[in-house]
Design a protein around this motif. Structure first.
Motif, PDB file in Angstrom:
ATOM      1  N   THR A 117       0.775  -1.255   0.068  1.00  0.00           N
ATOM      2  CA  THR A 117       0.009  -0.005  -0.085  1.00  0.00           C
ATOM      3  C   THR A 117       0.775   1.241  -0.088  1.00  0.00           C
ATOM      4  O   THR A 117       2.195   1.182   0.535  1.00  0.00           O
ATOM      5  CB  THR A 117      -1.092   0.001   1.353  1.00  0.00           C
ATOM      6  N   LEU A 118       0.130   2.204  -0.365  1.00  0.00           N
ATOM      7  CA  LEU A 118       0.863   3.738  -0.435  1.00  0.00           C
ATOM      8  C   LEU A 118       1.243   4.251   1.109  1.00  0.00           C
ATOM      9  O   LEU A 118       2.262   4.616   1.396  1.00  0.00           O
ATOM     10  CB  LEU A 118       0.039   4.660  -1.068  1.00  0.00           C
ATOM     11  N   LYS A 119       0.232   3.643   1.901  1.00  0.00           N
ATOM     12  CA  LYS A 119       0.391   3.824   3.224  1.00  0.00           C
ATOM     13  C   LYS A 119       1.971   3.494   3.932  1.00  0.00           C
ATOM     14  O   LYS A 119       2.413   3.981   4.570  1.00  0.00           O
ATOM     15  CB  LYS A 119      -0.516   3.571   4.270  1.00  0.00           C
TER      16      LYS A 119
ATOM     17  N   LEU B 223      -2.956   1.053  -3.675  1.00  0.00           N
ATOM     18  CA  LEU B 223      -1.975  -0.104  -3.925  1.00  0.00           C
ATOM     19  C   LEU B 223      -0.824   0.399  -4.959  1.00  0.00           C
ATOM     20  O   LEU B 223      -1.058   1.199  -5.629  1.00  0.00           O
ATOM     21  CB  LEU B 223      -2.814  -1.278  -4.468  1.00  0.00           C
ATOM     22  N   LEU B 224       0.165  -0.398  -4.769  1.00  0.00           N
ATOM     23  CA  LEU B 224       1.371  -0.218  -5.728  1.00  0.00           C
ATOM     24  C   LEU B 224       1.708  -1.560  -6.501  1.00  0.00           C
ATOM     25  O   LEU B 224       1.702  -2.728  -5.613  1.00  0.00           O
ATOM     26  CB  LEU B 224       2.375   0.131  -4.850  1.00  0.00           C
ATOM     27  N   ASP B 225       1.867  -1.553  -7.740  1.00  0.00           N
ATOM     28  CA  ASP B 225       2.255  -2.729  -8.445  1.00  0.00           C
ATOM     29  C   ASP B 225       3.976  -2.669  -8.147  1.00  0.00           C
ATOM     30  O   ASP B 225       4.433  -2.104  -7.601  1.00  0.00           O
ATOM     31  CB  ASP B 225       2.121  -2.762  -9.864  1.00  0.00           C
ATOM     32  N   ARG B 226       4.431  -3.814  -9.136  1.00  0.00           N
ATOM     33  CA  ARG B 226       5.934  -4.096  -9.089  1.00  0.00           C
ATOM     34  C   ARG B 226       6.742  -2.941  -9.329  1.00  0.00           C
ATOM     35  O   ARG B 226       7.787  -2.997  -8.866  1.00  0.00           O
ATOM     36  CB  ARG B 226       6.240  -5.298  -9.750  1.00  0.00           C
TER      37      ARG B 226
ATOM     38  N   ARG C  44       3.528   1.513  -9.429  1.00  0.00           N
ATOM     39  CA  ARG C  44       2.643   2.231 -10.207  1.00  0.00           C
ATOM     40  C   ARG C  44       1.343   2.269  -9.256  1.00  0.00           C
ATOM     41  O   ARG C  44       1.085   1.213  -9.019  1.00  0.00           O
ATOM     42  CB  ARG C  44       2.469   1.844 -11.492  1.00  0.00           C
ATOM     43  N   LEU C  45       0.779   3.424  -8.811  1.00  0.00           N
ATOM     44  CA  LEU C  45      -0.649   3.463  -8.045  1.00  0.00           C
ATOM     45  C   LEU C  45      -1.685   3.143  -8.663  1.00  0.00           C
ATOM     46  O   LEU C  45      -2.087   3.357  -9.763  1.00  0.00           O
ATOM     47  CB  LEU C  45      -0.337   4.825  -7.364  1.00  0.00           C
TER      48      LEU C  45
ATOM     49  N   VAL D 286       5.312  13.511  -7.297  1.00  0.00           N
ATOM     50  CA  VAL D 286       4.689  13.791  -8.401  1.00  0.00           C
ATOM     51  C   VAL D 286       3.918  12.594  -9.161  1.00  0.00           C
ATOM     52  O   VAL D 286       2.839  12.575  -9.765  1.00  0.00           O
ATOM     53  CB  VAL D 286       5.376  14.776  -9.172  1.00  0.00           C
ATOM     54  N   ARG D 287       4.710  11.843  -9.189  1.00  0.00           N
ATOM     55  CA  ARG D 287       4.465  10.595 -10.233  1.00  0.00           C
ATOM     56  C   ARG D 287       3.192   9.988  -9.578  1.00  0.00           C
ATOM     57  O   ARG D 287       2.369   9.497 -10.179  1.00  0.00           O
ATOM     58  CB  ARG D 287       5.622   9.744 -10.429  1.00  0.00           C
TER      59      ARG D 287
END
Length: 405
Positions: free
Chosen positions: A203-205, A251-254, A257-258, A222-223
Motif C-alpha cells: 500500500t501507499l501507506k 496499492l502499488l504494483d511491482r 505504479r499506483l 509527483v508521479r
C-alpha cells in the motif's frame, strides 16, 4: 378352468394389479361381462382371468415402469448449473490462502483465481439483521455490474464477484491455503465475495511509513500524485465517487505504479439524489461529510489533497487527533495540515485548492491532472529537504494545523 386354476389366475392377476396399481381399469376380453366375482367361504374378491387382456396389461405395465425409471433418473441426475452473470466468478477456480487485511465489513485474503494472483475480499453484512443484509446485497449486485466494466491503468482490475458462498472455503487460522479439499471453515450465507488483481508492491501507506525519515524524491511524489489523480479523474468521468480515498486504499504494483483499490463504500453517483452521512475515514473526510451535509464527487478531491500532503511529507495527517479535535479544527476553524516551508509552490497550491472549505471552489480531478503534468521534475530539485532548525528537529513541520485553508 378348474377352481385351482382360477385361484392361480386370480392370484396372478392380483399380483399384477398390485404392480400396475389400478386393476379396475384393466379392459375385459369381450362384452360388458363382470371382470370381478366373489367366491369362497369368505366371499373373497377374485378376478376372472379369462376376462383380462394380459397383452394390453403388459404393455401398460411396461409404460409405467419406463415412466418411473425416467423420473428416478431425473431426480438422481444433478441439475444443470445456472448460467453465471457477466461479473460472477466460478468459485471452484478460487483458492483462498492467507489473510492480509481486515476491516469493518470483511476480511481480505490473498489467493489465486484460475491461476492468477488475486486479492479476495469477503464481505459479511449479516450482523446488522436480515433487512440490512438484503439492502447491502442488492446495492452490491447493482454496483459490481458497473465495476466490472472499468478499465484504467490506475484502477485495480476487477476480476469478479459472487453472491453465493456455498462452495467458498476460508482457510483456518494459521493455514496458508484452503487446500482445495474443503478443509477450510465455512462462511455465513450473508457473505459476498469480491476478487481483484493482487498488487505486489503493498500500500501507499506502507511506502510512506518506510520513508518517514528519508522521504521520497520530488519526482516520485509527483508521479504517485499523477497516478492517483488520473485514476480518480477516470472514476469521476464514469459518475463514480470513491468516498474513501486514503493512503491505505492505494496499492502499488511491482513497478510502483499506483492503483486505486477498496471500493467497499464506493457509490455510483446518482444525478437525481443527494448523498449524505458519515462515509469514509477520519482525517480524510471533507467538511461537508463531517457535518452530515449532502456531498458529491468533490469529497474525493478534498481527500486527494490530504493524500498529496501525506505523500510529500511521508506522514499521516492528524495522526494524534480525535474526531472532536478534527471536526472542530477542520469544520469550525477551517484549519488544514501544516504545509512544510520546503514544499514547492506548484504542489502546495494544488493541496490548498483541493482541500478548500467550499466544494465548488475545489478543482475537478481532470484539472488537477493537468496541473501536475505541468510540474517540471527533471532538475531533481523541489524535494522535501529541511532547511530550518524547526524542520530539522521535527523531521518536518507536518504535525499541526495550518490556518488559511
Amino acid at each position: 378352468m378348474s377352481d385351482a386354476g382360477s385361484s392361480i389366475a386370480g392370484g396372478a392377476a392380483r399380483g399384477r394389479s398390485r404392480s400396475f396399481g389400478c386393476i379396475s381399469n384393466v379392459p375385459a376380453a369381450g362384452g360388458n361381462d363382470a371382470v370381478f366375482l366373489r367366491a369362497g367361504p369368505d366371499d373373497e374378491m377374485y378376478v376372472r382371468a379369462d376376462k383380462i387382456d394380459l397383452k394390453n396389461l403388459d404393455v401398460q405395465l411396461e409404460k409405467k415402469r419406463s415412466q418411473v425409471w425416467l423420473e428416478h433418473q431425473r431426480s438422481a441426475s444433478p441439475r444443470p448449473e445456472a448460467l453465471l452473470l457477466e461479473w460472477e466468478i466460478d468459485l471452484a477456480k478460487l483458492d483462498i490462502q492467507n489473510q492480509i487485511a481486515h476491516g469493518t465489513f470483511g476480511v481480505v485474503y490473498r489467493g489465486t483465481y484460475d491461476g492468477h494472483d488475486v486479492a479476495v475480499k469477503v464481505l459479511d453484512w449479516g450482523h446488522d439483521g436480515q433487512d440490512t443484509a438484503t439492502r447491502h446485497r442488492e446495492a452490491f449486485e447493482k454496483e459490481v455490474a458497473v465495476w466490472q466494466k472499468l478499465d484504467h491503468p490506475n484502477v485495480t482490475k476487477f476480476v469478479g464477484a459472487s453472491m453465493g458462498t456455498s462452495q467458498l472455503r476460508i482457510p483456518r487460522r494459521g493455514s496458508t491455503s484452503s487446500g482445495g479439499g474443503g478443509g477450510g471453515r465455512a462462511v455465513p450465507n450473508e457473505c459476498c465475495v469480491v476478487v481483484v488483481e493482487f498488487q505486489h508492491g503493498g500500500t501507499l501507506k506502507t511506502l510512506l511509513y518506510n520513508h518517514r525519515d528519508k522521504k521520497l524524491s520530488y519526482k516520485k511524489v509527483v508521479r504517485l500524485a499523477l497516478d492517483l489523480a488520473r485514476g480518480l479523474s477516470y472514476l469521476h468521468s464514469k459518475k463514480i465517487m470513491h468516498r474513501d480515498v486514503k493512503a491505505e486504499n492505494m496499492l502499488l504494483d511491482r513497478k510502483r505504479r499506483l492503483k486505486i483499490a477498496d471500493f467497499g463504500v464506493a457509490r455510483v453517483e446518482a444525478q437525481s439524489s443527494e448523498v449524505t452521512g458519515l462515509t469514509g475515514t477520519l482525517g480524510y473526510m471533507a467538511p461537508e461529510v463531517l457535518q452530515g451535509k449532502p456531498y458529491d464527487h468533490k469529497c474525493d478531491v478534498y481527500s486527494f489533497g490530504i493524500v498529496l500532503w501525506e505523500t510529500y511529507c511521508c506522514a499521516m495527517a492528524y495522526a494524534n487527533h480525535s474526531l472532536a479535535d478534527i471536526s472542530y479544527h477542520v469544520v469550525k476553524l477551517g484549519n488544514r495540515p501544516d504545509i512544510p516551508r520546503s514544499c514547492p509552490r506548484a504542489l502546495s497550491d494544488i493541496m490548498t485548492r483541493c482541500w478548500d472549505q467550499r466544494p465548488d471552489n475545489r478543482p475537478e480531478m481532470s484539472e488537477v491532472v493537468a496541473l501536475l503534468e505541468k510540474i517540471d521534475t527533471s532538475s531533481g530539485k523541489g524535494g522535501m529537504t529541511p532547511t530550518h532548525a524547526y524542520d530539522v528537529a521535527q523531521g518536518c513541520s507536518c504535525f499541526g494545523f495550518n490556518r488559511g485553508a
